[in-house]
Design a protein around this motif. Structure first.
Motif, PDB file in Angstrom:
ATOM      1  N   ILE A   1       0.891  -1.213  -0.096  1.00 30.96           N
ATOM      2  CA  ILE A   1       0.001  -0.026   0.042  1.00 30.96           C
ATOM      3  C   ILE A   1       0.966   1.257  -0.085  1.00 30.96           C
ATOM      4  CG2 ILE A   1      -1.673   1.423   1.463  1.00 30.96           C
ATOM      5  CD1 ILE A   1      -2.807  -1.073   2.386  1.00 30.96           C
ATOM      6  N   PHE A   2       2.065   1.060   0.685  1.00 32.14           N
ATOM      7  CA  PHE A   2       2.909   2.280   0.792  1.00 32.14           C
ATOM      8  C   PHE A   2       3.467   2.796  -0.625  1.00 32.14           C
ATOM      9  CE2 PHE A   2       7.468   3.504   1.563  1.00 32.14           C
ATOM     10  CZ  PHE A   2       7.153   4.996   1.965  1.00 32.14           C
ATOM     11  N   GLN A   3       3.954   1.658  -1.207  1.00 27.03           N
ATOM     12  CA  GLN A   3       4.668   1.957  -2.434  1.00 27.03           C
ATOM     13  C   GLN A   3       3.796   2.172  -3.525  1.00 27.03           C
ATOM     14  OE1 GLN A   3       7.005  -1.458  -3.459  1.00 27.03           O
ATOM     15  NE2 GLN A   3       7.743  -1.928  -0.847  1.00 27.03           N
ATOM     16  N   LEU A   4       2.758   1.648  -3.581  1.00 26.47           N
ATOM     17  CA  LEU A   4       1.574   1.990  -4.522  1.00 26.47           C
ATOM     18  C   LEU A   4       1.029   3.446  -4.265  1.00 26.47           C
ATOM     19  CD1 LEU A   4      -0.655  -0.940  -4.889  1.00 26.47           C
ATOM     20  CD2 LEU A   4       1.125  -0.198  -6.438  1.00 26.47           C
ATOM     21  N   SER A   5       0.946   3.818  -3.098  1.00 26.56           N
ATOM     22  CA  SER A   5       0.577   5.281  -2.982  1.00 26.56           C
ATOM     23  C   SER A   5       1.838   6.188  -3.156  1.00 26.56           C
ATOM     24  CB  SER A   5       0.486   5.411  -1.154  1.00 26.56           C
ATOM     25  OG  SER A   5      -0.642   4.677  -0.757  1.00 26.56           O
ATOM     26  N   MET A   6       2.926   5.883  -2.971  1.00 24.74           N
ATOM     27  CA  MET A   6       4.014   6.787  -3.129  1.00 24.74           C
ATOM     28  C   MET A   6       4.343   6.828  -4.709  1.00 24.74           C
ATOM     29  SD  MET A   6       5.176   8.302  -0.422  1.00 24.74           S
ATOM     30  CE  MET A   6       3.531   8.316  -0.337  1.00 24.74           C
TER      31      MET A   6
ATOM     32  N   VAL B   1      -7.570  25.799   2.341  1.00 24.45           N
ATOM     33  CA  VAL B   1      -8.257  24.618   2.988  1.00 24.45           C
ATOM     34  C   VAL B   1      -7.781  23.293   2.466  1.00 24.45           C
ATOM     35  CG1 VAL B   1     -10.562  23.643   3.105  1.00 24.45           C
ATOM     36  CG2 VAL B   1     -10.463  25.965   2.720  1.00 24.45           C
ATOM     37  N   ARG B   2      -7.286  23.158   1.352  1.00 26.29           N
ATOM     38  CA  ARG B   2      -6.660  21.593   1.125  1.00 26.29           C
ATOM     39  C   ARG B   2      -5.470  21.735   1.791  1.00 26.29           C
ATOM     40  NH1 ARG B   2      -2.842  21.286  -2.937  1.00 26.29           N
ATOM     41  NH2 ARG B   2      -2.226  19.356  -3.747  1.00 26.29           N
ATOM     42  N   PHE B   3      -4.575  22.568   2.031  1.00 28.61           N
ATOM     43  CA  PHE B   3      -3.423  22.385   2.566  1.00 28.61           C
ATOM     44  C   PHE B   3      -3.541  21.879   4.068  1.00 28.61           C
ATOM     45  CE2 PHE B   3      -1.197  24.905  -0.600  1.00 28.61           C
ATOM     46  CZ  PHE B   3      -0.359  23.860  -1.036  1.00 28.61           C
ATOM     47  N   GLY B   4      -4.764  22.715   4.509  1.00 30.98           N
ATOM     48  CA  GLY B   4      -5.049  22.569   6.053  1.00 30.98           C
ATOM     49  C   GLY B   4      -5.797  20.860   6.311  1.00 30.98           C
ATOM     50  N   VAL B   5      -6.410  20.617   5.471  1.00 30.46           N
ATOM     51  CA  VAL B   5      -7.149  18.989   5.464  1.00 30.46           C
ATOM     52  C   VAL B   5      -5.780  18.136   5.421  1.00 30.46           C
ATOM     53  CG1 VAL B   5      -8.620  17.404   4.634  1.00 30.46           C
ATOM     54  CG2 VAL B   5      -9.224  19.672   4.823  1.00 30.46           C
ATOM     55  N   GLY B   6      -4.930  18.546   4.482  1.00 29.74           N
ATOM     56  CA  GLY B   6      -3.722  17.640   4.308  1.00 29.74           C
ATOM     57  C   GLY B   6      -2.670  17.608   5.535  1.00 29.74           C
ATOM     58  N   GLY B   7      -2.657  18.668   6.082  1.00 31.58           N
ATOM     59  CA  GLY B   7      -1.791  18.872   6.963  1.00 31.58           C
ATOM     60  C   GLY B   7      -2.363  18.077   8.256  1.00 31.58           C
ATOM     61  N   LEU B   8      -3.693  17.996   8.595  1.00 30.75           N
ATOM     62  CA  LEU B   8      -4.148  17.185   9.528  1.00 30.75           C
ATOM     63  C   LEU B   8      -4.017  15.761   9.358  1.00 30.75           C
ATOM     64  CD1 LEU B   8      -7.579  19.072  10.248  1.00 30.75           C
ATOM     65  CD2 LEU B   8      -5.629  19.124  11.622  1.00 30.75           C
ATOM     66  N   VAL B   9      -4.285  15.221   8.044  1.00 36.88           N
ATOM     67  CA  VAL B   9      -3.959  14.097   7.813  1.00 36.88           C
ATOM     68  C   VAL B   9      -2.541  13.668   7.925  1.00 36.88           C
ATOM     69  CG1 VAL B   9      -4.105  12.184   5.929  1.00 36.88           C
ATOM     70  CG2 VAL B   9      -5.783  13.912   6.266  1.00 36.88           C
TER      71      VAL B   9
ATOM     72  N   ALA C   1      -1.705  13.364  11.676  1.00 35.23           N
ATOM     73  CA  ALA C   1      -2.393  12.225  12.286  1.00 35.23           C
ATOM     74  C   ALA C   1      -1.351  10.866  11.944  1.00 35.23           C
ATOM     75  CB  ALA C   1      -3.710  12.137  11.739  1.00 35.23           C
ATOM     76  N   THR C   2      -0.858  11.043  10.967  1.00 36.86           N
ATOM     77  CA  THR C   2       0.092   9.953  10.258  1.00 36.86           C
ATOM     78  C   THR C   2       1.357   9.897  11.312  1.00 36.86           C
ATOM     79  OG1 THR C   2      -0.677  10.350   8.117  1.00 36.86           O
ATOM     80  CG2 THR C   2       1.373   8.927   8.359  1.00 36.86           C
TER      81      THR C   2
ATOM     82  N   LEU D   1      -1.780   6.775   2.189  1.00 35.16           N
ATOM     83  CA  LEU D   1      -2.673   6.575   1.107  1.00 35.16           C
ATOM     84  C   LEU D   1      -3.791   7.795   1.102  1.00 35.16           C
ATOM     85  CD1 LEU D   1      -3.881   4.997  -1.492  1.00 35.16           C
ATOM     86  CD2 LEU D   1      -4.868   3.500  -0.164  1.00 35.16           C
ATOM     87  N   LEU D   2      -4.368   7.876   2.334  1.00 33.73           N
ATOM     88  CA  LEU D   2      -5.653   8.927   2.395  1.00 33.73           C
ATOM     89  C   LEU D   2      -4.995  10.401   2.155  1.00 33.73           C
ATOM     90  CD1 LEU D   2      -8.545   9.608   3.363  1.00 33.73           C
ATOM     91  CD2 LEU D   2      -7.563   9.736   5.755  1.00 33.73           C
ATOM     92  N   TYR D   3      -3.802  10.724   2.434  1.00 30.47           N
ATOM     93  CA  TYR D   3      -3.422  11.954   2.382  1.00 30.47           C
ATOM     94  C   TYR D   3      -3.206  12.024   0.804  1.00 30.47           C
ATOM     95  CZ  TYR D   3       0.203  15.425   1.966  1.00 30.47           C
ATOM     96  OH  TYR D   3       0.966  16.731   1.625  1.00 30.47           O
ATOM     97  N   VAL D   4      -2.757  10.921   0.081  1.00 31.72           N
ATOM     98  CA  VAL D   4      -2.437  11.286  -1.310  1.00 31.72           C
ATOM     99  C   VAL D   4      -3.737  11.294  -2.007  1.00 31.72           C
ATOM    100  CG1 VAL D   4      -1.562   9.764  -3.520  1.00 31.72           C
ATOM    101  CG2 VAL D   4      -0.160   9.861  -1.504  1.00 31.72           C
TER     102      VAL D   4
END
Length: 276
Positions: free
Chosen positions: A65-70, A189-197, A200-201, A233-236
């Motif tokens: 999952i990690f490799q496919l996400s990247m 807003v997009r950067f803010g949501v991405g920052g929260l994810v 959390a990671t 993956l959620l972040y991407v």
């Protein structure tokens, strides 16, 4: 006062800066393409070597999952930056500032290179989680520099050219690309949501580093490594789906303006006395 231009296409003869804009855009694409080609080959060799992709459905591991996400993140960046460059190449008409434009292009190429070159060192999900948050901050800083310093000057020059020529259809396209897409509030807003994810990671990665091996969700027990991979993956998905959605909207609206331009003449809206 309303300006009216009977033939907006006459502006074409005053667009002396256009070849220079195209030259700068091609330079940026060359840097992006070179970085993409070199890193893409190395990335594919290192990250997918020895992995059997046939039993994907039955072997959905954290590492896979990690490799496919990247890999997804990588190609979204490459195609996305080239798409943005193409759209801006067609909109800006003022000759670009060589110093800022070429430095900005180099910074963009270095940013791409740094993200995926670091995978050779941090090749585990929990290791990469720390770097992701740092990369997001670098991404935001670079975006501010490119949009507020490099592109803003060309935007203002191009805007002045369109206004003086009375070519309001192209002016609206310019505003759409710069004011809505590049520096619109949705970006924050997009950067803010991405920052929260991303945060959390990192928190989950820290939790795992303290010796916790599993994460309990009701009756399901997931390994911490799998949780980190799923968050990556959620972040991407969040970051790239969001920006690609707006790229598609922008492209459709630019095409609509072109269609309207073929049938109608655009005029400036008269300012009311009360607003004056």
């Amino acid at each position: 006062m309303i300006f009216y231009h009977k033939n907006p296409r006459l502006i074409d003869h005053v667009l002396d800066g256009k070849p220079k804009v195209m030259s700068a855009a091609r330079y940026i694409r060359m840097l992006i393409g070179a970085s993409a080609t070199i890193l893409g080959l190395l990335f594919a060799k290192l990250k997918l070597e020895g992995i059997d992709l046939h039993p994907l459905a039955s072997d959905l591991t954290a590492d896979l999952i990690f490799q496919l996400s990247m890999a997804l993140y990588y190609f979204c960046w490459i195609f996305g930056l080239n798409s943005d460059t193409d759209e801006q190449e067609l909109i800006y008409v003022a000759a670009p500032n060589k110093k800022h434009t070429y430095i900005g292009g180099a910074i963009t190429a270095i940013l791409i290179t740094s993200l995926f070159a670091v995978l050779y060192k941090f090749n585990r999900p929990e290791q990469f989680a720390y770097f992701l948050l740092a990369f997001l901050l670098i991404n935001i800083s670079t975006w501010i520099y490119l949009t507020k310093v490099v592109m803003r000057k060309e935007y203002l020059k191009s805007k002045e050219i369109y206004e003086k020529a009375g070519d309001f259809s192209r002016l609206e396209k310019l505003r759409l690309v710069y004011e809505w897409y590049l520096v619109g509030s949705w970006q924050w807003v997009r950067f803010g949501v991405g920052g929260l994810v991303a945060l959390a990671t990192v928190l989950v990665a820290v939790y795992a580093k303290q010796g916790h091996k599993t994460f309990q969700i009701t009756a399901f027990s997931l390994s911490m490594e799998l949780v980190v991979s799923l968050l990556l993956l959620l972040y991407v998905l969040v970051m790239e789906t969001w920006i690609w959605r707006n790229r598609i909207i922008m492209t459709a609206q630019l095409a609509l303006i072109d269609q309207l331009r073929e049938r109608y003449h655009f005029v400036a809206e008269a300012k009311s006395q009360s607003a004056a």
